[in-house]
Design a protein around this motif. Structure first.
Motif, PDB file in Angstrom:
ATOM      1  N   PRO A  53     -65.647  39.172 -12.013  1.00 46.61           N
ATOM      2  CA  PRO A  53     -64.605  38.595 -12.921  1.00 46.61           C
ATOM      3  C   PRO A  53     -63.402  39.461 -13.311  1.00 46.61           C
ATOM      4  CG  PRO A  53     -67.013  38.372 -13.724  1.00 46.61           C
ATOM      5  CD  PRO A  53     -66.933  39.354 -12.725  1.00 46.61           C
ATOM      6  N   ASP A  54     -63.756  40.816 -13.296  1.00 44.01           N
ATOM      7  CA  ASP A  54     -62.375  41.504 -13.610  1.00 44.01           C
ATOM      8  C   ASP A  54     -61.486  41.502 -12.364  1.00 44.01           C
ATOM      9  OD1 ASP A  54     -63.131  42.703 -16.006  1.00 44.01           O
ATOM     10  OD2 ASP A  54     -64.747  43.772 -15.183  1.00 44.01           O
ATOM     11  N   VAL A  55     -62.075  41.507 -11.145  1.00 43.11           N
ATOM     12  CA  VAL A  55     -61.005  41.302  -9.916  1.00 43.11           C
ATOM     13  C   VAL A  55     -60.384  40.126 -10.059  1.00 43.11           C
ATOM     14  CG1 VAL A  55     -60.965  41.106  -7.602  1.00 43.11           C
ATOM     15  CG2 VAL A  55     -62.485  43.273  -8.594  1.00 43.11           C
ATOM     16  N   LEU A  56     -61.011  39.009 -10.156  1.00 41.78           N
ATOM     17  CA  LEU A  56     -60.493  37.510 -10.220  1.00 41.78           C
ATOM     18  C   LEU A  56     -59.345  37.440 -11.441  1.00 41.78           C
ATOM     19  CD1 LEU A  56     -63.432  35.379  -9.323  1.00 41.78           C
ATOM     20  CD2 LEU A  56     -61.840  36.382  -7.732  1.00 41.78           C
ATOM     21  N   MET A  57     -59.709  38.056 -12.499  1.00 43.25           N
ATOM     22  CA  MET A  57     -59.077  37.964 -13.666  1.00 43.25           C
ATOM     23  C   MET A  57     -57.438  38.911 -13.467  1.00 43.25           C
ATOM     24  SD  MET A  57     -60.090  38.309 -17.594  1.00 43.25           S
ATOM     25  CE  MET A  57     -58.985  38.259 -18.964  1.00 43.25           C
ATOM     26  N   ASN A  58     -57.733  39.842 -12.706  1.00 53.10           N
ATOM     27  CA  ASN A  58     -56.413  40.501 -12.345  1.00 53.10           C
ATOM     28  C   ASN A  58     -55.650  39.815 -11.362  1.00 53.10           C
ATOM     29  OD1 ASN A  58     -54.894  43.092 -12.270  1.00 53.10           O
ATOM     30  ND2 ASN A  58     -55.645  43.485 -10.458  1.00 53.10           N
ATOM     31  N   ILE A  59     -56.261  39.015 -10.324  1.00 48.84           N
ATOM     32  CA  ILE A  59     -55.602  38.188  -9.497  1.00 48.84           C
ATOM     33  C   ILE A  59     -54.959  37.167 -10.304  1.00 48.84           C
ATOM     34  CG2 ILE A  59     -55.913  36.839  -7.432  1.00 48.84           C
ATOM     35  CD1 ILE A  59     -58.217  38.483  -6.418  1.00 48.84           C
ATOM     36  N   THR A  60     -55.656  36.753 -11.185  1.00 51.23           N
ATOM     37  CA  THR A  60     -55.032  35.587 -11.838  1.00 51.23           C
ATOM     38  C   THR A  60     -53.755  36.107 -12.667  1.00 51.23           C
ATOM     39  OG1 THR A  60     -56.913  34.366 -12.238  1.00 51.23           O
ATOM     40  CG2 THR A  60     -55.482  33.763 -13.762  1.00 51.23           C
ATOM     41  N   LYS A  77     -64.874  35.002 -19.814  1.00 56.66           N
ATOM     42  CA  LYS A  77     -65.871  34.092 -19.591  1.00 56.66           C
ATOM     43  C   LYS A  77     -65.236  32.922 -18.280  1.00 56.66           C
ATOM     44  CE  LYS A  77     -69.140  33.290 -23.507  1.00 56.66           C
ATOM     45  NZ  LYS A  77     -69.673  32.369 -24.337  1.00 56.66           N
ATOM     46  N   ILE A  78     -64.108  32.750 -18.512  1.00 62.28           N
ATOM     47  CA  ILE A  78     -63.724  31.610 -17.542  1.00 62.28           C
ATOM     48  C   ILE A  78     -63.852  32.254 -16.012  1.00 62.28           C
ATOM     49  CG2 ILE A  78     -61.523  30.061 -16.652  1.00 62.28           C
ATOM     50  CD1 ILE A  78     -60.842  30.144 -19.677  1.00 62.28           C
ATOM     51  N   HIS A  79     -63.284  33.364 -16.175  1.00 67.12           N
ATOM     52  CA  HIS A  79     -63.392  34.063 -14.782  1.00 67.12           C
ATOM     53  C   HIS A  79     -64.772  34.524 -14.220  1.00 67.12           C
ATOM     54  CE1 HIS A  79     -58.962  34.110 -15.380  1.00 67.12           C
ATOM     55  NE2 HIS A  79     -59.100  34.291 -14.172  1.00 67.12           N
ATOM     56  N   LYS A  80     -65.571  34.576 -15.067  1.00 68.85           N
ATOM     57  CA  LYS A  80     -66.978  34.731 -15.010  1.00 68.85           C
ATOM     58  C   LYS A  80     -67.882  33.592 -14.253  1.00 68.85           C
ATOM     59  CE  LYS A  80     -71.297  36.867 -16.979  1.00 68.85           C
ATOM     60  NZ  LYS A  80     -71.928  37.098 -18.215  1.00 68.85           N
ATOM     61  N   ILE A 125     -51.845  22.816  -4.417  1.00 71.76           N
ATOM     62  CA  ILE A 125     -52.858  23.732  -4.752  1.00 71.76           C
ATOM     63  C   ILE A 125     -52.782  24.789  -3.686  1.00 71.76           C
ATOM     64  CG2 ILE A 125     -54.518  22.717  -3.261  1.00 71.76           C
ATOM     65  CD1 ILE A 125     -56.409  22.995  -5.543  1.00 71.76           C
ATOM     66  N   MET A 126     -53.222  25.997  -4.053  1.00 71.65           N
ATOM     67  CA  MET A 126     -53.874  27.148  -3.251  1.00 71.65           C
ATOM     68  C   MET A 126     -54.856  27.314  -3.398  1.00 71.65           C
ATOM     69  SD  MET A 126     -52.242  31.247  -3.107  1.00 71.65           S
ATOM     70  CE  MET A 126     -53.400  31.644  -4.615  1.00 71.65           C
ATOM     71  N   HIS A 127     -55.605  27.429  -2.413  1.00 75.25           N
ATOM     72  CA  HIS A 127     -57.172  27.633  -2.302  1.00 75.25           C
ATOM     73  C   HIS A 127     -57.315  29.415  -1.830  1.00 75.25           C
ATOM     74  CE1 HIS A 127     -58.695  23.556  -2.514  1.00 75.25           C
ATOM     75  NE2 HIS A 127     -57.853  23.392  -1.741  1.00 75.25           N
ATOM     76  N   VAL A 128     -58.186  30.006  -2.656  1.00 69.50           N
ATOM     77  CA  VAL A 128     -58.409  31.082  -2.221  1.00 69.50           C
ATOM     78  C   VAL A 128     -60.025  31.098  -1.958  1.00 69.50           C
ATOM     79  CG1 VAL A 128     -58.982  33.577  -3.218  1.00 69.50           C
ATOM     80  CG2 VAL A 128     -57.144  32.405  -3.974  1.00 69.50           C
ATOM     81  N   TRP A 129     -60.194  31.229  -0.734  1.00 70.14           N
ATOM     82  CA  TRP A 129     -61.518  30.662   0.035  1.00 70.14           C
ATOM     83  C   TRP A 129     -62.641  31.714  -0.141  1.00 70.14           C
ATOM     84  CZ3 TRP A 129     -61.494  25.887   0.249  1.00 70.14           C
ATOM     85  CH2 TRP A 129     -60.289  24.995   0.664  1.00 70.14           C
ATOM     86  N   ASN A 130     -63.915  31.838  -0.196  1.00 67.94           N
ATOM     87  CA  ASN A 130     -64.871  32.435   0.222  1.00 67.94           C
ATOM     88  C   ASN A 130     -64.832  33.732  -0.517  1.00 67.94           C
ATOM     89  OD1 ASN A 130     -64.829  30.697   2.426  1.00 67.94           O
ATOM     90  ND2 ASN A 130     -65.135  31.867   3.994  1.00 67.94           N
ATOM     91  N   ILE A 131     -64.774  33.399  -1.975  1.00 66.72           N
ATOM     92  CA  ILE A 131     -64.672  34.752  -2.741  1.00 66.72           C
ATOM     93  C   ILE A 131     -66.064  35.262  -2.880  1.00 66.72           C
ATOM     94  CG2 ILE A 131     -62.631  33.803  -3.970  1.00 66.72           C
ATOM     95  CD1 ILE A 131     -64.801  33.291  -6.460  1.00 66.72           C
ATOM     96  N   GLU A 132     -67.238  34.789  -2.616  1.00 67.12           N
ATOM     97  CA  GLU A 132     -68.519  35.582  -2.947  1.00 67.12           C
ATOM     98  C   GLU A 132     -68.589  36.844  -2.631  1.00 67.12           C
ATOM     99  OE1 GLU A 132     -68.787  32.954   1.048  1.00 67.12           O
ATOM    100  OE2 GLU A 132     -68.064  32.585  -0.891  1.00 67.12           O
ATOM    101  N   SER A 133     -67.857  37.519  -1.806  1.00 69.90           N
ATOM    102  CA  SER A 133     -67.975  38.816  -1.522  1.00 69.90           C
ATOM    103  C   SER A 133     -67.033  39.734  -2.349  1.00 69.90           C
ATOM    104  CB  SER A 133     -67.357  39.162  -0.044  1.00 69.90           C
ATOM    105  OG  SER A 133     -66.145  38.833   0.044  1.00 69.90           O
ATOM    106  N   ALA A 134     -66.043  38.937  -3.103  1.00 68.84           N
ATOM    107  CA  ALA A 134     -65.354  39.618  -4.226  1.00 68.84           C
ATOM    108  C   ALA A 134     -65.664  39.214  -5.721  1.00 68.84           C
ATOM    109  CB  ALA A 134     -63.872  39.565  -3.598  1.00 68.84           C
TER     110      ALA A 134
END
Length: 764
Positions: free
Chosen positions: A683-690, A420-423, A671-680
């Motif tokens: 939630p599953d992709v982001l959760m895997n990155i996390t 949910k958090i990554h969603k 801090i690390m910024h992961v910019w412009n994630i709209e193209s990716a």
């Protein structure tokens, strides 16, 4: 020549015939006052009166008397004579909006009182000013005009130190008019409204005061030139920066938003969850009036957990909705802003709090370990509320929503909530993550504002080190300029770096002493100094004093010819530079007993300011590395802190490997910024990155999704769009993260807007 004393003794024998034919005794004091008000020099007064008295007689008319005085004056000073004939009196419009006759003795007293001048010097300057004023052909004088002439005379006679103390602070009429008409873009969180206009005007005066009265000239000059940057100058004389709150004292003893209970109503400890929520918001509101920066609540869902026991999930969600709206709709912060707020939340009750008494309604009920389920429900409700957005579908801009990822973050029991958090990250880019897995993160670590960090390595007590304290102040180094001045010489580069660190150290120690005085001598911040169980709420002794920096990437590009993403050698030299700053801070900590740290400066305006100044003073060097459009200096900027540049042609994995080197070194904030994630934005992709990031030394990061929201129909879509995808309207608000918080990009300065244009998503 008859003396004034002799004439005064005989004055009772003389009468003046007024125009109404009535007789009036001649009054030499009245004549003297009239002459002085006309601008007669005191040194000429005796001569004029003596000559006039030889020409008058008993029964003289007022018109004849005036003609005699005029003719005598004409031989000494024609301008004064004309003033006398026209009845002109030098009048001053005072700061109390009243008119009063000019009195040079007030100049004498002011120079002695305000500037510390001796009586002889003050009298000399006052006489000179009086002579200048007599030459002016104005209807009235003003106090600022007189002060300007006094300061001019002080400079003319070489009294620069006296002028420095006597100067007047303020803004030109043109600049104030400009603010009224169009505002300022120095701070994207500050909206254009009547309150912000007053703040901008007041800020300028207080900035001038800080540079004149708080910091010595060599530090003020270094700031003005751009060698360093003194942040929050408008509050340099009055406030510390940010604070990490603990709600337990207020839940146990009640709430005094003024700190004393003398000026506002006092609340008993909250018995009901609605009141607890309101108190949580009001704690940040009250503290914001005492501080210049962010307000944060660490362990937010833990402290509130006992209050929601037995409530349905829908009820808990409604309470969280109330809290979020409170923080986004209370325009109570400086200049009509919402509170610059953050909350740190836990997936589980952390070990150091499990056995602590759970405070609720003025008492305790068990320990926090017993409320893990309630804490989880609060966190889930926060995610759901933020996922829905506001009534128009826009993301909530505050609070900064920070999730701590500890050892069990990816266990099965947390899987659904983590998804949910990554969603939410995929939809709005709202959450921030603290990686608690590296050993250097200690037992507890929190974040607030744009990245300010506290961790439990000060006294070793996680509560003492990370709660009820914060950052006193951070000041920033211009790293590219150091490279320009070193001109390729490694040894010289580190010599200059140490010299600049010495300046920041001196400035931070000055701010430390001033803040102590404001807190405990002047009593300026009673909310912070109110006591609970005999201890001040604000643990000032544990605050961080922080060295910041901007433009490591551009420093390396000029000094080595390579940027951070170009080679391992560049990264290693960058580590050496930031490691030098950290060693300096650690040594200073041992020497002073104060909590000196290093931070990656957010640099919302500083990254542009440094670049513009360097392009002005070091043009040949700066134009080879500065970012932005050289044809528009307002767009120039440096890369923030130790980040790789925003359009570096690298993968996300490569970005992580570079930037993780600097997080352990920057113990005051990173801090690390992961910019412009709209193209990716999956939630599953982001959760895997996390999951992968938690296995690195990246300590704090966020995924930024750009967003466009139609002001006409309310539809939102990923990316920065000029036209609504639903109704076609061009009335579209665009949102992105400026340094550490989401804001409408129309409020950004041109340098940050140019950086936004340059940002790209590294290949995942």
């Amino acid at each position: 020549m008859i003396s004034i004393k002799d004439f005064t003794a005989k004055a009772t024998e003389f009468y003046v015939i007024k125009r109404n034919r009535k007789k009036e005794k001649f009054d030499i004091n009245k004549l003297a006052k009239s002459l002085i008000n006309s601008g007669v020099n005191y040194n000429d007064l005796d001569q004029i009166i003596s000559e006039v008295t030889t020409k008058i007689y008993n029964g003289i008319s007022t018109d004849e008397l005036k003609d005699i005085v005029y003719n005598v004056l004409k031989k000494i000073d024609k301008d004064v004579a004309e003033n006398y004939r026209r009845g002109v009196i030098l009048k001053v419009r005072t700061s109390e909006k009243e008119f009063e006759p000019f009195n040079k003795e007030k100049i004498v007293k002011a120079l002695i009182r305000e500037a510390g001048a001796d009586k002889e010097t003050a009298q000399k300057i006052a006489d000179e000013v009086e002579r200048e004023l007599k030459k002016l052909k104005v209807k009235y004088l003003t106090a600022p005009m007189i002060r300007e002439i006094v300061n001019y005379k002080l400079i003319e006679y070489g009294f620069e130190d006296l002028r420095h103390k006597h100067t007047r602070l303020g803004m030109p009429v043109y600049d104030i008019t400009k603010l009224i008409k169009s505002g300022s873009r120095e701070n994207a969180n500050l909206m254009y409204n009547p309150e912000s206009i007053h703040k901008w005007v007041a800020d300028e005066t207080m900035k001038q005061y800080a540079l004149l009265a708080i910091f010595p000239k060599h530090i003020a000059d270094a700031h003005i030139k751009g060698d360093i940057h003194l942040h929050d100058l408008e509050y340099g004389a009055t406030r510390p920066v940010c604070l990490q709150h603990d709600l337990r004292p207020f839940f146990k003893y009640g709430l005094k938003v003024d700190g004393t209970g003398l000026h506002t109503s006092v609340s008993k400890p909250a018995k009901h969850p609605e009141v607890a929520i309101q108190h949580a918001a009001k704690v940040m509101m009250a503290s914001q009036t005492n501080m210049s920066g962010g307000q944060s609540i660490d362990e937010f869902n833990v402290w509130l957990a006992p209050y929601v026991r037995g409530l349905s999930y829908e009820r808990i969600k409604q309470l969280m909705q109330m809290f979020i709206y409170e923080l986004n709709q209370m325009y109570v912060a400086r200049g009509g802003q919402v509170i610059f707020s953050s909350i740190n939340c836990e997936l589980e009750i952390p070990e150091f709090l499990k056995d602590k008494p759970a405070v609720v309604a003025g008492t305790t009920r068990g320990t926090y370990e017993e409320y893990e389920e309630e804490a989880r429900l609060i966190l889930e409700a926060l995610v759901d509320v933020m996922m829905e957005g506001d009534a128009m579908g826009k993301p909530f801009l505050f609070p900064n929503f920070i999730i701590k990822l500890r050892e069990n973050a990816f266990k099965d029991e947390n899987k659904e909530l983590m998804y949910k958090i990554h969603k939410l990250s995929a939809k709005f880019g709202t959450p921030y993550f603290i990686n608690m897995l590296p050993e250097w993160q200690e037992v507890n670590t929190n974040a607030m504002g744009c990245r300010t960090r506290l961790t439990s390595n000060w006294t070793g007590n996680p509560e003492i080190d990370t709660l009820r304290t914060g950052n006193m102040q951070w000041y920033t180094l211009n790293l590219p300029r150091i490279a320009y001045e070193a001109d390729g010489d490694d040894d010289r580069l580190f010599e200059i770096l140490e010299e600049r660190l010495e300046l920041l150290k001196e400035a931070l120690l000055i701010k430390h002493e001033i803040t102590l005085e404001r807190l405990y001598v002047d009593g300026l911040m009673p909310f912070l100094t109110q006591k609970f169980d005999g201890e001040p709420y604000y643990r000032y002794d544990n605050t961080t004093k922080t060295f910041g920096f901007v433009g490591l990437n551009e420093m390396l590009k000029y000094h080595l010819g390579e940027e951070l993403h170009d080679s391992k050698e560049a990264v290693k030299f960058g580590e050496r530079v930031i490691g030098f700053i950290r060693e300096y801070a650690d040594k200073l900590k041992e020497e002073t007993g104060l909590r000196f740290t290093v931070t990656q400066t957010p640099a919302e305006s500083t990254a542009g300011r440094f670049a513009r100044l360097d392009y002005k003073y070091y043009k040949n060097q700066a134009e080879t590395v500065v970012r932005g459009d050289l044809n528009d200096v307002e767009t120039l900027y440096y890369t923030n802190s130790s980040h790789v540049r925003v359009d570096a042609p690298i993968t996300l994995g490569e970005k992580v490997k570079i930037e993780e080197k600097f997080h352990p070194l920057c113990n005051g904030g990173h801090i690390m910024h992961v910019w412009n994630i709209e193209s990716a934005a999956d939630p599953d992709v982001l959760m895997n990155i996390t999951r992968k990031i938690t296995k690195t030394d990246i300590g704090f990061w966020t995924y930024t999704k750009n967003l466009s929201v139609c002001n006409k129909c309310g539809a939102s879509a990923g990316g920065l769009r000029d036209r609504c995808v639903n109704c076609g309207s061009e009335d579209v608000a665009k949102f992105s993260r400026i340094t550490g918080y989401l804001q409408n990009i129309s409020n950004w300065n041109k340098a940050k807007q140019k950086e936004l244009e340059d940002r790209r998503l590294p290949k995942i």
